[in-house]
Design an enzyme around this catalytic site. Structure first.
Site, PDB file in Angstrom:
ATOM      1  N   ASP A 121       0.911  -1.240   0.047  1.00 47.35           N
ATOM      2  CA  ASP A 121      -0.116  -0.177  -0.034  1.00 47.35           C
ATOM      3  C   ASP A 121       1.222   1.275  -0.051  1.00 47.35           C
ATOM      4  O   ASP A 121       1.675   1.501   0.845  1.00 47.35           O
ATOM      5  CB  ASP A 121      -0.762  -0.111   1.256  1.00 47.35           C
ATOM      6  CG  ASP A 121      -1.605   1.105   1.622  1.00 47.35           C
ATOM      7  OD1 ASP A 121      -1.607   2.080   1.094  1.00 47.35           O
ATOM      8  OD2 ASP A 121      -2.272   1.130   2.659  1.00 47.35           O
ATOM      9  N   ASP A 144      -5.791   5.210 -11.764  1.00 44.17           N
ATOM     10  CA  ASP A 144      -7.123   4.911 -12.005  1.00 44.17           C
ATOM     11  C   ASP A 144      -8.178   6.355 -11.832  1.00 44.17           C
ATOM     12  O   ASP A 144      -8.022   6.840 -10.632  1.00 44.17           O
ATOM     13  CB  ASP A 144      -7.639   3.939 -10.936  1.00 44.17           C
ATOM     14  CG  ASP A 144      -9.156   3.291 -11.731  1.00 44.17           C
ATOM     15  OD1 ASP A 144      -9.846   4.021 -11.889  1.00 44.17           O
ATOM     16  OD2 ASP A 144      -9.316   2.202 -11.334  1.00 44.17           O
TER      17      ASP A 144
END
Length: 239
Positions: A121, A144
């Site tokens: 992460d 994204d």
């Protein structure tokens, strides 16, 4: 191209509440080559997550400017940049293991010793492993866009995130973003323009031409042939 990071959600006081993922974890099947690269080259170039600050001089075996790329996909551009800039150290973060394997294979083939990769992460890495004021550049290419309105909160570029990035950049360090979604580019520009302590490197206070330092990808070239635009934003930490 979809890059992969995790973005937290914050309340009105800036406190982290729950994590909002800006990606859907689809590991996919590793090819034999990717698995081989993970088995053989991760011990050399891979960095395991730990909740303590990393010593970049020890990690790379030298002192040099550090460039962090968040969400490097298959690593094509990252490897190209590391090969073209041996005077810099590069750390890439990607959550999808096939991409990490592909990047390791390419980096080994290129004979690189100035590249390290992580599979974790990105926000946790920034929060816990990256020392304050230690980075010369942070790169976020083609994240994204989460183009549906109900998903906009999943976008990685939000006010708390850009503040976190700023704290890790040196004064004079640069946050470089690129997207092929115009609405996301406008969102990035709005968020960055509202953040304190940054200076837009665009002469028009909007977007910059693609710098030579960011390689053109096959994905981007295909988009150009189809008439798709790409927007680059570069903001310097000024304080």
């Amino acid at each position: 191209m979809i890059n992969d990071v995790i973005s937290p959600e914050f309340d009105e006081n800036g406190r982290a509440m729950r994590r909002i993922r800006s990606f859907v974890r689809r590991q996919g099947r590793l090819t034999k080559g990717q698995q081989l690269a993970l088995d053989n080259y991760w011990p050399v170039m891979g960095v395991e997550y730990q909740p303590t600050p990393v010593d970049f001089t020890a990690l790379f075996g030298r002192e040099a400017p550090v460039v962090l790329e968040i969400g490097f996909g298959m690593g094509t551009s990252l490897v190209t940049m590391a090969a073209s800039n041996p005077q810099q150290n590069f750390l890439g973060i990607e959550v999808h293991s096939p991409g990490v394997g592909a990047c390791l294979a390419s980096a080994h083939e290129a004979g690189l010793n100035n590249l390290r990769v992580m599979c974790h992460d990105a926000v946790e890495v920034l929060e816990n492993m990256i020392p304050d004021s230690s980075l010369d550049m942070v790169q976020l290419f083609f994240p994204d866009p989460w183009h549906k309105a109900r998903h906009n909160k999943r976008r990685i570029v939000q006010a708390p995130f850009v503040e976190l990035v700023k704290s890790k950049l040196k004064v004079g360090g640069v946050f470089h973003m690129a997207t092929d979604w115009q609405h996301y580019a406008e969102h990035m520009l709005e968020v960055m323009s509202g953040a304190n302590g940054y200076r837009n490197l665009s002469e028009q206070n909007d977007y910059v031409p693609r710098p030579d330092s960011r390689p053109l990808t096959k994905f981007e070239l295909r988009g150009q042939r189809l008439g798709h635009g790409v927007w680059d934003l570069m903001f310097e930490r000024k304080e």
